[in-house]
Design a protein around this motif. Sequence first.
Motif, PDB file in Angstrom:
ATOM      1  N   THR A  74      21.014 -37.222  55.733  1.00 14.66           N
ATOM      2  CA  THR A  74      22.420 -38.478  56.403  1.00 14.66           C
ATOM      3  C   THR A  74      21.745 -40.619  56.065  1.00 14.66           C
ATOM      4  N   PRO A 127      30.130 -34.884  63.432  1.00 10.88           N
ATOM      5  CA  PRO A 127      30.530 -33.935  63.251  1.00 10.88           C
ATOM      6  C   PRO A 127      31.127 -33.146  61.120  1.00 10.88           C
ATOM      7  N   ALA A 130      27.103 -33.105  59.518  1.00 15.51           N
ATOM      8  CA  ALA A 130      26.925 -32.159  60.051  1.00 15.51           C
ATOM      9  C   ALA A 130      27.032 -30.488  59.867  1.00 15.51           C
ATOM     10  N   GLN A 131      28.284 -30.186  59.498  1.00 16.72           N
ATOM     11  CA  GLN A 131      28.800 -29.076  59.621  1.00 16.72           C
ATOM     12  C   GLN A 131      28.822 -29.425  57.389  1.00 16.72           C
ATOM     13  N   TYR A 133      26.512 -30.319  56.201  1.00 16.19           N
ATOM     14  CA  TYR A 133      25.125 -29.453  56.161  1.00 16.19           C
ATOM     15  C   TYR A 133      24.780 -28.247  56.049  1.00 16.19           C
ATOM     16  N   HIS A 134      25.136 -27.892  57.668  1.00 18.02           N
ATOM     17  CA  HIS A 134      25.682 -26.591  58.537  1.00 18.02           C
ATOM     18  C   HIS A 134      24.128 -27.008  59.210  1.00 18.02           C
ATOM     19  N   ARG A 135      23.532 -28.669  60.085  1.00 15.19           N
ATOM     20  CA  ARG A 135      22.452 -29.122  60.681  1.00 15.19           C
ATOM     21  C   ARG A 135      23.662 -29.789  61.967  1.00 15.19           C
ATOM     22  N   SER A 136      23.013 -29.161  63.041  1.00 18.17           N
ATOM     23  CA  SER A 136      23.676 -30.069  64.598  1.00 18.17           C
ATOM     24  C   SER A 136      22.563 -30.932  65.099  1.00 18.17           C
ATOM     25  N   GLU A 137      21.681 -30.963  64.430  1.00 17.45           N
ATOM     26  CA  GLU A 137      20.731 -32.106  64.861  1.00 17.45           C
ATOM     27  C   GLU A 137      21.631 -33.327  64.377  1.00 17.45           C
ATOM     28  N   LEU A 139      24.463 -34.381  64.401  1.00 18.54           N
ATOM     29  CA  LEU A 139      25.090 -34.939  65.330  1.00 18.54           C
ATOM     30  C   LEU A 139      24.424 -35.930  66.565  1.00 18.54           C
ATOM     31  N   THR A 140      22.955 -36.007  66.936  1.00 19.63           N
ATOM     32  CA  THR A 140      23.020 -36.381  67.705  1.00 19.63           C
ATOM     33  C   THR A 140      21.939 -38.293  66.262  1.00 19.63           C
TER      34      THR A 140
END
Length: 519
Positions: A74, A127, A130-131, A133-137, A139-140
Amino acid sequence: MQAESVIAEPTPSRPKRRDPFEAPDVSGNLRRSSVRGASFMSFSRIAGIGLRFLSTGILARLVTQDSFGLITMTAVISGFLTIFTDVGLTQATIQREQINHRQISTLFWINVALGLLLAAIFAASAPLVAQFYHRSELLTIIPILALSFVFGSLGLQHTALLTRNQRYPLLAGVEVFSSLAGVVVAVWMAKQGGKEMGYWPLVALAVVPAFAKSAAAWIALRWVPSLPSRGNGVKSMVKFGGDVLGFNIMNYFSRQADTMLISKYCGAIPGTFYDKAYNLLLMPVGQINGPLGSVSIPALSRLQKEPDRFRRYFLNSIQLVCSLSLPVISAITLFADEVVRVWLGESWAASATLFRLLAAAALIGGISNPAGWVLISLGMTKRYRWLGFANSVVIVTAFVIGLLLGPKEPGQIGSSQGVATAYSVVMILTFIPYWAWALKDTPVKLRSVLVTMLPPAISCLPAAAVAWWMKGLAAAHANPWLWTIAAMASFGIVYAATLLFGFKKLDFFRRIASEFRSR
């Protein structure tokens, strides 16, 4: 040195207030005021680096490496967007000879509007990031981190006015308070929740200081902006800021493209190891250049019409920057293994290899930073912008070459070794051309800068030789740490003796120390 307000007070019993829009007088002892200012800012930076070392050391043991990797991902995006919060308007406030309340109020609201816009953009980009880096965390994490843009924008012009008027004790207090607030909250969260808390302590470490710094700056200056207005002469200041912004954008890409490429193609953990190694190398240089830059740019801006004083002041600043930063980077590189074990722990030992490969890049980048002081203070921001563009193109090209041609071995550092090597090589090759272009048609000549840099650079050589010899003896003793500490001390002693007595710089530093004690 502060300029007193020329506005009469309503009652003679009240003390005169300092006018935040009046440029400070530099007709007196400029060296004394600069040393005093640098002493305050150095204190804040030393406190900041101490807090950062302490918090990183604690959090590295309480927070997982993967969580650090998420924040690193990030940071590449948020750090880039942070550039647009300021858009160079604080430098315009500091550099301009005459300013007024209407102008700075307008700049304040421009900064705030940009802060809100950037927060919205960053939150909306979650979104996509996150896409990528392929890390859904992410998004939060990203929407919460976006709040730092809003908080940070509220105090930019307040800190610029404090810097312009050389109110360094207040600036130092603001910096220390904001750093301390972030560290306390982050460590408290990590202690309370342990590793189950995940990445949230690191999120707090990024958001809390932004809020605390703006709040402290408002309390320190107590200036309240009015509504924005037109026709107040702010257009030229925005143009000045735009050129500074152009340089900052290019410089940011050259500083972050390596971490982004490694994180993308090698994974989060190699990217984290690379980021930690480079940041540790840059951290001490930043603590040196930051305070000196914060006092040098306002002072040099006031000396635009006095070329001889301008040149002497800048060369003295360069001598101080090199005398402090060169031995620090050299020592960290020489004792990289020991520094990593103490600071981060055994699990981060692979970073030591990257330390050594990145040393030349960090060192040259640190001593080249003052070139920008000349261009900003003289208002030569167009060249400043193009200098950043050309430098960034060369550096990013080197990153790509290093990634493609470097070693492909698996592990914690992997292909990052090729990127680190390419970075250092290109910084060495562009060092002279960079300075030559920056100093063209200015009161400062390239030869005088290089001559000023030589004594501290040469003084590092015998110091490193003695320290390396003593470090080799440490492996043969039962208590190697005792010998390692002795080797570190010998480095400092030999360096100081060579510089102060061999190159006869004792009088220079004695005058600096005298001004410091006079405070």
